[in-house]
Design a protein around this motif. Structure first.
Motif, PDB file in Angstrom:
ATOM      1  N   LEU A 109      97.037  37.701  43.944  1.00 39.17           N
ATOM      2  CA  LEU A 109      95.906  38.187  44.879  1.00 39.17           C
ATOM      3  C   LEU A 109      95.038  37.119  43.925  1.00 39.17           C
ATOM      4  O   LEU A 109      94.206  37.379  43.663  1.00 39.17           O
ATOM      5  N   LEU A 110      94.485  36.544  45.013  1.00 38.05           N
ATOM      6  CA  LEU A 110      92.853  36.042  44.700  1.00 38.05           C
ATOM      7  C   LEU A 110      92.088  36.759  45.482  1.00 38.05           C
ATOM      8  O   LEU A 110      91.880  37.546  46.981  1.00 38.05           O
ATOM      9  N   PRO A 111      90.725  36.758  45.370  1.00 34.93           N
ATOM     10  CA  PRO A 111      89.615  36.969  45.900  1.00 34.93           C
ATOM     11  C   PRO A 111      89.409  36.480  47.303  1.00 34.93           C
ATOM     12  O   PRO A 111      89.000  37.378  48.191  1.00 34.93           O
ATOM     13  N   LEU A 112      89.540  35.096  47.008  1.00 30.99           N
ATOM     14  CA  LEU A 112      89.064  34.741  48.432  1.00 30.99           C
ATOM     15  C   LEU A 112      90.501  34.543  49.418  1.00 30.99           C
ATOM     16  O   LEU A 112      90.125  34.806  50.702  1.00 30.99           O
ATOM     17  N   ASP A 113      91.343  34.988  48.901  1.00 32.03           N
ATOM     18  CA  ASP A 113      92.558  35.234  49.764  1.00 32.03           C
ATOM     19  C   ASP A 113      92.238  36.713  50.321  1.00 32.03           C
ATOM     20  O   ASP A 113      92.810  36.799  52.122  1.00 32.03           O
ATOM     21  N   VAL A 114      91.418  37.067  50.078  1.00 28.90           N
ATOM     22  CA  VAL A 114      91.117  38.927  51.233  1.00 28.90           C
ATOM     23  C   VAL A 114      89.950  38.363  51.267  1.00 28.90           C
ATOM     24  O   VAL A 114      90.208  39.155  52.868  1.00 28.90           O
ATOM     25  N   VAL A 115      89.037  38.037  51.085  1.00 26.88           N
ATOM     26  CA  VAL A 115      87.810  37.033  52.230  1.00 26.88           C
ATOM     27  C   VAL A 115      88.266  36.642  53.530  1.00 26.88           C
ATOM     28  O   VAL A 115      88.371  37.228  54.114  1.00 26.88           O
ATOM     29  N   GLU A 116      89.672  36.050  53.626  1.00 21.54           N
ATOM     30  CA  GLU A 116      89.644  34.747  54.690  1.00 21.54           C
ATOM     31  C   GLU A 116      90.353  36.245  55.573  1.00 21.54           C
ATOM     32  O   GLU A 116      90.782  34.608  56.357  1.00 21.54           O
ATOM     33  N   ASN A 117      91.189  37.450  54.905  1.00 18.62           N
ATOM     34  CA  ASN A 117      91.489  38.236  55.860  1.00 18.62           C
ATOM     35  C   ASN A 117      91.385  39.278  56.492  1.00 18.62           C
ATOM     36  O   ASN A 117      91.240  40.364  57.320  1.00 18.62           O
ATOM     37  N   ILE A 118      89.963  39.461  55.667  1.00 20.01           N
ATOM     38  CA  ILE A 118      88.885  40.264  56.841  1.00 20.01           C
ATOM     39  C   ILE A 118      88.615  40.554  57.919  1.00 20.01           C
ATOM     40  O   ILE A 118      88.924  41.890  58.571  1.00 20.01           O
ATOM     41  N   GLY A 119      88.849  38.948  58.852  1.00 21.77           N
ATOM     42  CA  GLY A 119      88.813  39.829  60.087  1.00 21.77           C
ATOM     43  C   GLY A 119      90.064  40.399  60.546  1.00 21.77           C
ATOM     44  O   GLY A 119      89.840  40.493  61.516  1.00 21.77           O
ATOM     45  N   ALA A 120      91.001  39.919  59.920  1.00 20.33           N
ATOM     46  CA  ALA A 120      92.215  40.288  60.505  1.00 20.33           C
ATOM     47  C   ALA A 120      92.074  42.080  60.000  1.00 20.33           C
ATOM     48  O   ALA A 120      92.933  42.568  60.938  1.00 20.33           O
ATOM     49  N   ALA A 121      91.447  42.362  58.878  1.00 22.71           N
ATOM     50  CA  ALA A 121      91.540  43.484  59.112  1.00 22.71           C
ATOM     51  C   ALA A 121      90.562  44.115  60.199  1.00 22.71           C
ATOM     52  O   ALA A 121      90.841  45.428  60.186  1.00 22.71           O
ATOM     53  N   LEU A 122      89.410  43.877  59.756  1.00 28.14           N
ATOM     54  CA  LEU A 122      88.218  43.916  61.131  1.00 28.14           C
ATOM     55  C   LEU A 122      89.566  44.166  62.835  1.00 28.14           C
ATOM     56  O   LEU A 122      89.542  45.261  63.504  1.00 28.14           O
ATOM     57  N   GLU A 123      89.987  43.060  62.759  1.00 22.31           N
ATOM     58  CA  GLU A 123      91.106  43.039  64.299  1.00 22.31           C
ATOM     59  C   GLU A 123      92.115  44.438  64.025  1.00 22.31           C
ATOM     60  O   GLU A 123      92.661  45.239  64.896  1.00 22.31           O
ATOM     61  N   GLN A 124      92.737  44.991  63.218  1.00 17.09           N
ATOM     62  CA  GLN A 124      93.068  46.086  62.840  1.00 17.09           C
ATOM     63  C   GLN A 124      93.416  47.108  63.190  1.00 17.09           C
ATOM     64  O   GLN A 124      93.246  48.294  63.923  1.00 17.09           O
ATOM     65  N   MET A 125      92.053  47.369  62.405  1.00 16.42           N
ATOM     66  CA  MET A 125      90.910  48.604  62.938  1.00 16.42           C
ATOM     67  C   MET A 125      91.250  48.750  64.239  1.00 16.42           C
ATOM     68  O   MET A 125      91.118  50.374  64.181  1.00 16.42           O
ATOM     69  N   ARG A 126      89.863  47.790  64.612  1.00 13.80           N
ATOM     70  CA  ARG A 126      90.008  48.281  65.774  1.00 13.80           C
ATOM     71  C   ARG A 126      90.948  48.766  66.629  1.00 13.80           C
ATOM     72  O   ARG A 126      91.037  49.190  68.141  1.00 13.80           O
ATOM     73  N   LEU A 184      94.868  43.747  44.152  1.00 20.44           N
ATOM     74  CA  LEU A 184      93.498  43.507  43.858  1.00 20.44           C
ATOM     75  C   LEU A 184      92.664  43.600  42.418  1.00 20.44           C
ATOM     76  O   LEU A 184      91.581  43.799  42.054  1.00 20.44           O
ATOM     77  N   SER A 185      93.984  44.117  41.564  1.00 22.02           N
ATOM     78  CA  SER A 185      93.487  44.029  40.144  1.00 22.02           C
ATOM     79  C   SER A 185      92.942  42.508  39.123  1.00 22.02           C
ATOM     80  O   SER A 185      93.874  42.136  38.761  1.00 22.02           O
ATOM     81  N   THR A 186      92.402  42.398  39.972  1.00 19.03           N
ATOM     82  CA  THR A 186      92.146  40.840  39.270  1.00 19.03           C
ATOM     83  C   THR A 186      90.952  41.237  39.398  1.00 19.03           C
ATOM     84  O   THR A 186      89.823  41.469  40.105  1.00 19.03           O
ATOM     85  N   GLY A 187      89.560  40.176  38.533  1.00 15.64           N
ATOM     86  CA  GLY A 187      88.690  39.634  38.446  1.00 15.64           C
ATOM     87  C   GLY A 187      88.617  38.801  40.253  1.00 15.64           C
ATOM     88  O   GLY A 187      88.616  38.166  40.457  1.00 15.64           O
ATOM     89  N   GLY A 188      86.835  39.095  39.965  1.00 15.62           N
ATOM     90  CA  GLY A 188      86.518  39.119  41.296  1.00 15.62           C
ATOM     91  C   GLY A 188      86.404  39.863  42.855  1.00 15.62           C
ATOM     92  O   GLY A 188      85.769  39.502  43.361  1.00 15.62           O
ATOM     93  N   SER A 189      87.557  40.921  42.314  1.00 12.32           N
ATOM     94  CA  SER A 189      87.593  41.880  43.551  1.00 12.32           C
ATOM     95  C   SER A 189      86.333  42.745  43.867  1.00 12.32           C
ATOM     96  O   SER A 189      86.144  42.339  44.518  1.00 12.32           O
TER      97      SER A 189
END
Length: 299
Positions: free
Chosen positions: A257-274, A206-211
């Protein structure tokens, strides 16, 4: 920790529509910084916002309109009538990504601080707030500030060590309508009257511009959907970090790691949370069954 946050995220009813999930207004962008509001918009969409408006100066409007997600409604905020119309429909205002530090930006920022809406403040707007601490008095609803340590030091006008972050955050929010997200290794979230939240997700990728722009969009999107600012901040940093962890695992490296890589995995993060929540509930149910069965037999 994730399972507790999942309680804030009920599954959507099939009989629903976009109007129930709020309208995020993102304000920023300037020459050389046209990507920042776009990254915030991407995250706001992926976290589930009903609608996303992106306001930028006229001079960069064509560039941002071309870059932004097709679902975003991009407009030049220099147009007073258009700006007033968009603001009147907004649920939350997120400001700062590529905002600029010129005098005209400072004047515009002062106007935004007095809006009767929840605010999420990052990047250049934090620097403008550090220059004008009296602007805190203009806050009408609530504001979430998301500084990294350098920005926090400017807000405080003093140095502090990483070990002092929790105390610094707790002291800063006293007597203010502020939720503070002090970013860093294990981000700290503080609000007066609340227990300090210490995040457990995330990695050096996450230590990159745009995070920070992505995190801004996530938190604003959660507020738009009805979460209280503190809950949105805690959930936002957890989801942002978990999405980064999932992205790094998929890519098998934290570098690049790019901000878009992170954004594209928001759904997977929500799934793991649930999923964590389901496991906890299953375990509690099983334990209750054991206790019930045990109580049937005399000792």
């Amino acid at each position: 920790m994730g399972w507790e946050l999942a309680l804030l995220f009920p599954f959507r009813n099939s009989n629903t529509h976009k109007g129930r999930y709020g309208r995020v207004l993102i304000l920023g962008g300037s020459v050389g910084f046209t990507g920042a509001p776009v990254m915030a918009a991407q995250a706001a969409h992926r976290i589930g916002s009903g609608l996303v408006n992106v306001g930028v100066p006229q001079e960069v409007y064509p560039l941002v309109a071309a870059k932004a997600p097709s679902e975003s409604m991009v407009f030049p905020y220099d147009d007073p009538k258009l700006f007033e119309t968009v603001v009147s429909k907004a649920t939350v205002v997120a400001m700062g990504p590529g905002f600029g530090l010129e005098r005209k930006s400072e004047i515009f920022f002062k106007t935004l601080m007095s809006l009767d809406l929840p605010l999420v403040i990052d990047a250049d707007c934090l620097t403008l707030l550090a220059r004008n601490p009296d602007f805190f008095q203009l806050i009408r609803k609530w504001a979430v500030l998301t500084p990294h340590p350098g920005e926090m030091k400017r807000l405080l006008r003093m140095e502090f060590s990483p070990e002092e972050r929790i105390q610094v955050a707790s002291n800063f929010v006293k007597d203010k309508k502020i939720t503070l997200v002090l970013k860093g290794v294990r981000t700290v979230v503080a609000q007066e009257g609340k227990d300090v939240f210490f995040n457990t997700t995330g990695n050096p990728g996450l230590s990159t511009g745009g995070s920070g722009d992505s995190l801004l969009g996530i938190i604003a999107g959660l507020i738009a959907q009805g979460l209280e600012p503190f809950d949105a901040a805690c959930s936002g940093v957890w989801i942002h970090g978990k999405a980064a962890d999932i992205a790094a695992e998929k890519r098998r490296t934290k570098e690049g790691l790019l901000p878009l890589d992170v954004v594209e995995n928001i759904g997977a993060a929500l799934e793991q949370m649930r999923m964590h929540l389901r496991l906890v509930l299953d375990q509690k149910s099983q334990w209750q069954e054991i206790q019930t069965a045990y109580s049937l037999y005399p000792r």
